[in-house]
Scaffold this motif. Structure first.
Motif, mmCIF file in Angstrom:
data_model
loop_
_atom_site.group_PDB
_atom_site.id
_atom_site.type_symbol
_atom_site.label_atom_id
_atom_site.label_comp_id
_atom_site.label_asym_id
_atom_site.label_seq_id
_atom_site.Cartn_x
_atom_site.Cartn_y
_atom_site.Cartn_z
ATOM 1 N N PHE A 170 -11.745 -19.729 -38.141
ATOM 2 C CA PHE A 170 -11.242 -20.885 -38.885
ATOM 3 C C PHE A 170 -12.301 -21.979 -38.972
ATOM 4 O O PHE A 170 -12.554 -22.532 -40.057
ATOM 5 N N VAL A 171 -12.948 -22.290 -37.843
ATOM 6 C CA VAL A 171 -13.996 -23.313 -37.841
ATOM 7 C C VAL A 171 -15.153 -22.886 -38.739
ATOM 8 O O VAL A 171 -15.704 -23.702 -39.500
ATOM 9 N N ARG A 172 -15.501 -21.621 -38.689
ATOM 10 C CA ARG A 172 -16.603 -21.126 -39.526
ATOM 11 C C ARG A 172 -16.281 -21.291 -41.005
ATOM 12 O O ARG A 172 -17.137 -21.702 -41.798
ATOM 13 N N GLY A 173 -15.044 -21.009 -41.399
ATOM 14 C CA GLY A 173 -14.665 -21.185 -42.785
ATOM 15 C C GLY A 173 -14.715 -22.634 -43.221
ATOM 16 O O GLY A 173 -15.182 -22.945 -44.329
ATOM 17 N N LEU A 174 -14.266 -23.538 -42.365
ATOM 18 C CA LEU A 174 -14.304 -24.958 -42.702
ATOM 19 C C LEU A 174 -15.741 -25.458 -42.824
ATOM 20 O O LEU A 174 -16.071 -26.204 -43.760
ATOM 21 N N VAL A 175 -16.592 -25.064 -41.885
ATOM 22 C CA VAL A 175 -17.986 -25.518 -41.921
ATOM 23 C C VAL A 175 -18.714 -24.929 -43.129
ATOM 24 O O VAL A 175 -19.487 -25.617 -43.807
ATOM 25 N N HIS A 176 -18.453 -23.655 -43.422
ATOM 26 C CA HIS A 176 -19.127 -23.024 -44.556
ATOM 27 C C HIS A 176 -18.646 -23.563 -45.894
ATOM 28 O O HIS A 176 -19.315 -23.371 -46.912
ATOM 29 N N SER A 177 -17.511 -24.230 -45.899
ATOM 30 C CA SER A 177 -17.036 -24.836 -47.152
ATOM 31 C C SER A 177 -17.452 -26.301 -47.233
ATOM 32 O O SER A 177 -18.169 -26.698 -48.152
ATOM 33 N N ASP A 178 -17.035 -27.097 -46.268
ATOM 34 C CA ASP A 178 -17.269 -28.539 -46.325
ATOM 35 C C ASP A 178 -18.158 -29.046 -45.200
ATOM 36 O O ASP A 178 -18.072 -30.218 -44.821
ATOM 37 N N GLY A 179 -18.987 -28.182 -44.652
ATOM 38 C CA GLY A 179 -19.854 -28.602 -43.559
ATOM 39 C C GLY A 179 -21.290 -28.186 -43.778
ATOM 40 O O GLY A 179 -21.648 -27.594 -44.789
ATOM 41 N N CYS A 180 -22.132 -28.486 -42.800
ATOM 42 C CA CYS A 180 -23.546 -28.100 -42.878
ATOM 43 C C CYS A 180 -24.159 -28.188 -41.489
ATOM 44 O O CYS A 180 -23.617 -28.814 -40.585
ATOM 45 N N ARG A 181 -25.302 -27.520 -41.348
ATOM 46 C CA ARG A 181 -26.126 -27.644 -40.145
ATOM 47 C C ARG A 181 -27.450 -28.238 -40.578
ATOM 48 O O ARG A 181 -28.127 -27.683 -41.443
ATOM 49 N N ILE A 182 -27.815 -29.368 -40.004
ATOM 50 C CA ILE A 182 -29.042 -30.049 -40.387
ATOM 51 C C ILE A 182 -29.893 -30.302 -39.150
ATOM 52 O O ILE A 182 -29.453 -30.103 -38.012
ATOM 53 N N THR A 183 -31.114 -30.732 -39.376
ATOM 54 C CA THR A 183 -32.008 -31.115 -38.286
ATOM 55 C C THR A 183 -32.312 -32.602 -38.397
ATOM 56 O O THR A 183 -32.894 -33.055 -39.388
ATOM 57 N N ASN A 184 -31.886 -33.350 -37.410
ATOM 58 C CA ASN A 184 -32.186 -34.782 -37.336
ATOM 59 C C ASN A 184 -33.487 -34.993 -36.563
ATOM 60 O O ASN A 184 -33.938 -34.117 -35.830
ATOM 61 N N TRP A 185 -34.056 -36.157 -36.718
ATOM 62 C CA TRP A 185 -35.246 -36.478 -35.940
ATOM 63 C C TRP A 185 -35.226 -37.958 -35.560
ATOM 64 O O TRP A 185 -34.586 -38.774 -36.185
ATOM 65 N N THR A 186 -35.939 -38.246 -34.488
ATOM 66 C CA THR A 186 -36.089 -39.615 -34.022
ATOM 67 C C THR A 186 -37.442 -39.741 -33.330
ATOM 68 O O THR A 186 -38.105 -38.730 -33.069
ATOM 69 N N THR A 187 -37.835 -40.949 -33.056
ATOM 70 C CA THR A 187 -39.112 -41.176 -32.352
ATOM 71 C C THR A 187 -38.865 -41.964 -31.076
ATOM 72 O O THR A 187 -37.961 -42.816 -31.022
ATOM 73 N N ARG A 188 -39.648 -41.649 -30.065
ATOM 74 C CA ARG A 188 -39.591 -42.372 -28.802
ATOM 75 C C ARG A 188 -41.026 -42.681 -28.369
ATOM 76 O O ARG A 188 -41.963 -41.932 -28.675
ATOM 77 N N MET A 189 -41.151 -43.772 -27.653
ATOM 78 C CA MET A 189 -42.461 -44.147 -27.141
ATOM 79 C C MET A 189 -42.742 -43.376 -25.862
ATOM 80 O O MET A 189 -41.979 -43.440 -24.901
ATOM 81 N N VAL A 190 -43.832 -42.619 -25.852
ATOM 82 C CA VAL A 190 -44.247 -41.852 -24.681
ATOM 83 C C VAL A 190 -45.700 -42.237 -24.383
ATOM 84 O O VAL A 190 -46.584 -42.027 -25.221
ATOM 85 N N SER A 191 -45.905 -42.835 -23.199
ATOM 86 C CA SER A 191 -47.251 -43.304 -22.810
ATOM 87 C C SER A 191 -47.820 -44.253 -23.853
ATOM 88 O O SER A 191 -49.007 -44.213 -24.191
#
Length: 253
Positions: A170-191
């Motif tokens: 059921f979850v797979r059907g909902l995601v495949h219709s009105d959902g998506c898998r994306i890649t987010n990004w952010t930056t952090r200060m390191v050294s």
């Protein structure tokens, strides 16, 4: 092809003294069919292709396919009964960018109603997986006039039983219709220098409060953490929950 209640109603009208011609005109059922029912030539029960029409009210024989197809239908599906057609049609809209989704939708429809022809209708940017059957209102009682977010969407007990038994479908059907898998990004200060980090996330977007609630209730059942990012969007971003979604749902393909 007629359900049990339709046959009983037609025979009850005949029993009241109505002629076969008048009952045929009122119900739209052929005179010969009503006559066969009178004589007991045709069984009063319906074909096994629709278990919901049977007096026992059985569950569909392909519950995994049904759970997935129910999710697709609640997201990007609709049922229409045109006057020129004898039976209503189910259409599942699938983006042309995801040929695997089109194949999965067609397989699910065929598994649910194997005796009916499933076909594709190409449009701009999408392909509709379609099927005609008089039993669609039995299998998808949420069908109705207007947009889904303008009317209540509540599962029947037998539908909820299938969803409880096969929640990932059921979850797979909902995601495949009105959902998506994306890649987010952010930056952090390191050294003292900015470093880019990327992380995957699932989104589900639907205007219907009821459909979003069905989605989140099922995620709760599965132990998937989620949060609402705005009135219409549900986000799954925690690493363990994304891993579960990747294992059982996966991106469109």
């Amino acid at each position: 092809m007629y359900d049990l209640e339709t046959r009983k109603r037609a025979l009850a009208l005949v029993a009241q003294g109505r002629s076969l011609n008048s009952v045929s005109r009122q119900t739209g059922i052929s005179r010969s069919a009503i006559r066969r029912w009178q004589l007991g030539i045709a069984p009063v029960s319906v074909k096994a292709e629709c278990p919901r029409c049977s007096p026992q009210g059985r569950l569909p024989k392909a519950p995994v396919a049904y759970a997935y197809l129910l999710g697709l239908y609640l997201g990007d599906g609709h049922i229409i009964h045109y006057r020129k057609h004898r039976a209503p049609s189910l259409s599942i809209a699938c983006g042309n960018s995801w040929p695997g989704l089109i194949d999965d939708a067609e397989d699910a429809v065929h598994a649910l109603l194997p005796d009916n022809k499933v076909f594709r209708v190409r449009s701009i940017g999408c392909t509709y997986v379609k099927l005609y059957s008089k039993h669609l209102p039995c299998l998808f009682p949420q069908q109705g006039a207007g947009k889904k977010h303008d009317r209540p969407i509540i599962l029947e007990p037998w539908q909820q039983e299938i969803v409880n038994a096969h929640p990932w479908g059921f979850v797979r059907g909902l995601v495949h219709s009105d959902g998506c898998r994306i890649t987010n990004w952010t930056t952090r200060m390191v050294s003292g220098k900015p470093k880019r980090y990327e992380y995957p996330r699932y989104f589900f977007t639907n205007k219907s409060d009821d459909i979003r609630r069905l989605f989140t209730d099922t995620l709760d059942q599965l132990g998937v953490s989620w949060r609402r990012t705005n009135p219409w969007d549900i986000s799954v971003a925690r690493r363990a929950s994304v891993a579960l979604m990747d294992k059982h749902v996966g991106p469109k393909y």
